[in-house]
Design a protein around this motif. Sequence first.
Motif, PDB file in Angstrom:
ATOM      1  N   ALA A  78     -19.565   8.712  42.286  1.00  0.00           N
ATOM      2  CA  ALA A  78     -18.837   7.519  42.709  1.00  0.00           C
ATOM      3  C   ALA A  78     -18.349   6.760  41.483  1.00  0.00           C
ATOM      4  CB  ALA A  78     -19.731   6.618  43.551  1.00  0.00           C
ATOM      5  N   LYS A 104     -19.916   3.475  46.657  1.00  0.00           N
ATOM      6  CA  LYS A 104     -21.360   3.269  46.681  1.00  0.00           C
ATOM      7  C   LYS A 104     -21.725   2.266  47.771  1.00  0.00           C
ATOM      8  CE  LYS A 104     -22.623   4.407  41.909  1.00  0.00           C
ATOM      9  NZ  LYS A 104     -23.222   3.893  40.653  1.00  0.00           N
ATOM     10  N   PRO A 109     -24.046   7.203  47.050  1.00  0.00           N
ATOM     11  CA  PRO A 109     -22.663   7.650  47.222  1.00  0.00           C
ATOM     12  C   PRO A 109     -22.292   7.936  48.670  1.00  0.00           C
ATOM     13  CG  PRO A 109     -24.001   9.438  46.376  1.00  0.00           C
ATOM     14  CD  PRO A 109     -24.892   8.232  46.404  1.00  0.00           C
TER      15      PRO A 109
END
Length: 257
Positions: A78, A104, A109
């Motif tokens: 992420a 996030k 993630p």
Amino acid sequence: AQRTQSQQERRSRKLGVATDDLGDAAAWTDVAEPLADMLKAVRFVGYETRDADTQALGVRSMSDGRVAVLLRESPFYAESGGQISDAGEIVGEGWSVAVDDVRKLDGKPVAIGRPSGDVARGNVHARVPRDVRLDTERNHTATHLLHAALRSVLGDHVHQAGSLVAPDRLRFDFTHTGPLTHEQTARVEEIVNRGILAAVPVTTTERPYQEAVSSGAMALCGEKYGEVVRVVEIPALSTELCGGTHVRSTAEIGLFR
């Protein structure tokens, strides 16, 4: 003009996600358990692998036609620390998702992308393309070598002030009193390429923040760090706090221009 372009790029990347609250538990329609409990089981495995046979724990639809998928083991990075989010694919039974963004949620993630078929929780295969990830890793490790080379050539007043790490390029923003001369640019390139040719192993460790900084690891001004941090070290060349993905040896970078 550059500032305006940068703002537009940031807005376009976040469009469609900012308007959907990923944390809205009621919006996750296909779930095995409450969202908070699912998040506890999620783990980022992208440091170790680009492929994962895992489970989709939850699925939700986004307002722009994409879907968000919560994976138990996610290889998708992420966006953070300048490194852009991974792209890739999640394949389930009779469906797939072309992942084009990762966000996030409570530090975990969430993969987002265009669906094909009816996306549902269950066993899946998640994959980040090898070449795309390796190119990103090359550019991220190169920013660390570049930072060290700039400090060597220009002085210790040089500090990172932002960056972009993508598969096709890197951008490194830094503090200095003026533009580099052609001679300084050539010297920086030479130092970075010598570091690449030396084939130095790149190591990562997790240490308490104060211990890491006291040992010489560079931290970014204004960046918030937890009590335990990830330290990326290229012995005799660079030591920085960094959560990104990196090559195993500087030789993998190949060439820096």
